[in-house]
Design an enzyme around this catalytic site. Structure first.
Site, PDB file in Angstrom:
ATOM      1  N   ASP A   8       0.028   5.199   0.986  1.00 41.21           N
ATOM      2  CA  ASP A   8      -0.142   6.145   2.089  1.00 41.21           C
ATOM      3  C   ASP A   8      -0.282   5.412   3.416  1.00 41.21           C
ATOM      4  O   ASP A   8      -1.159   4.556   3.585  1.00 41.21           O
ATOM      5  CB  ASP A   8      -1.383   7.012   1.859  1.00 41.21           C
ATOM      6  CG  ASP A   8      -1.311   7.775   0.551  1.00 41.21           C
ATOM      7  OD1 ASP A   8      -0.491   8.686   0.462  1.00 41.21           O
ATOM      8  OD2 ASP A   8      -2.067   7.431  -0.387  1.00 41.21           O
ATOM      9  N   ASP A  42      -1.527  -0.859   6.023  1.00 38.74           N
ATOM     10  CA  ASP A  42      -1.630  -0.252   7.352  1.00 38.74           C
ATOM     11  C   ASP A  42      -3.062  -0.061   7.834  1.00 38.74           C
ATOM     12  O   ASP A  42      -3.278   0.521   8.904  1.00 38.74           O
ATOM     13  CB  ASP A  42      -0.944   1.121   7.350  1.00 38.74           C
ATOM     14  CG  ASP A  42      -1.768   2.174   6.626  1.00 38.74           C
ATOM     15  OD1 ASP A  42      -2.154   3.185   7.251  1.00 38.74           O
ATOM     16  OD2 ASP A  42      -2.054   1.981   5.434  1.00 38.74           O
ATOM     17  N   ASP A  52       0.877  -1.164   0.000  1.00 39.19           N
ATOM     18  CA  ASP A  52       0.000   0.000   0.000  1.00 39.19           C
ATOM     19  C   ASP A  52       0.922   1.224   0.000  1.00 39.19           C
ATOM     20  O   ASP A  52       2.110   1.120   0.316  1.00 39.19           O
ATOM     21  CB  ASP A  52      -0.878  -0.035   1.252  1.00 39.19           C
ATOM     22  CG  ASP A  52      -1.663   1.244   1.457  1.00 39.19           C
ATOM     23  OD1 ASP A  52      -2.366   1.658   0.524  1.00 39.19           O
ATOM     24  OD2 ASP A  52      -1.554   1.830   2.556  1.00 39.19           O
TER      25      ASP A  52
END
Length: 215
Positions: free
Chosen positions: A10, A168, A8
């Site tokens: 950001d 995240d 991922d």
């Protein structure tokens, strides 16, 4: 050993919250709408830029006309300032170097619009070339739908069992489940450990170096 690690963007590879939050607040201010403290944006991001802007509008998020006006200002501002404060998390460059030395491919799968991804990767990781990156694009379902993940794997000709996904947020946990790939969740991003555990994350790391244990 895995053949591919997909990240991922950001909250996983880079911290971009200030550039995103500043751009949204700039757009809200243009229409005299309430601004948000930067801490709010940690919970607004993860589902793409449309979702980000709509969440910033609160109870007016369903107003399509207002959304389009604010989104236009946001896009204009973010296009110029998307890299002002965005930076790589500590240890990520070293992790990428270690993966490269092992002959493991790297890719990025993000709900951020495709047009912004390349410039951010170039700035934050000038010494690393990702094999592929997929941002949000027209006609492709965004995460947690598995469509983009499956297209990425097909293009790189890598089987699901040979892939490790790093993220995240609860969106990433659901993405990995839907795409049937192994996930490692990270604690340095935009969600709490509790959120990750509640979403079903099994493998959680506190430093980029620990990811090598799952490769």
């Amino acid at each position: 050993m895995k053949k591919l690690v997909v990240f991922d963007l950001d909250g996983t590879l880079v911290d971009s919250i200030y550039d995103l939050g500043n751009a949204v607040n700039f757009a809200l201010k243009e229409y005299n709408l309430p601004l948000h403290p930067m801490s709010d944006y940690y919970t607004f991001v993860g589902n793409g830029m449309e979702d980000l802007v709509r969440k910033s509008l609160g109870d007016k998020g369903g107003d399509d006309e207002l959304y389009l006006k604010v989104r236009k200002i946001f896009d204009s501002h973010y296009n110029v300032h998307s890299n002002d404060n965005t930076s790589a998390y500590d240890g990520i460059s070293e992790l990428l170097e270690a993966l490269k030395s092992k002959g493991i491919k790297t890719a990025v799968l993000t709900n951020k619009d495709q047009e912004y991804v390349g410039a951010i990767l170039d700035k934050c990781f000038p010494c690393h070339k990702f094999d592929l990156y997929y941002g949000q694009r027209q006609g492709v379902m965004r995460k947690p739908h598995p469509q983009a993940f499956e297209l990425l794997l097909d293009e790189l000709k890598v089987a699901k069992d040979d892939c490790l996904y790093i993220g995240d947020s609860e969106v990433d946990v659901k993405t990995a489940f839907n795409a049937e790939v192994e996930l490692v969740a990270v604690t340095w991003g935009y969600r709490s450990v509790k959120t990750l555990l509640d979403a079903g994350a099994k493998n959680i790391v506190n430093t980029p170096k620990e990811i090598l244990n799952y490769v």
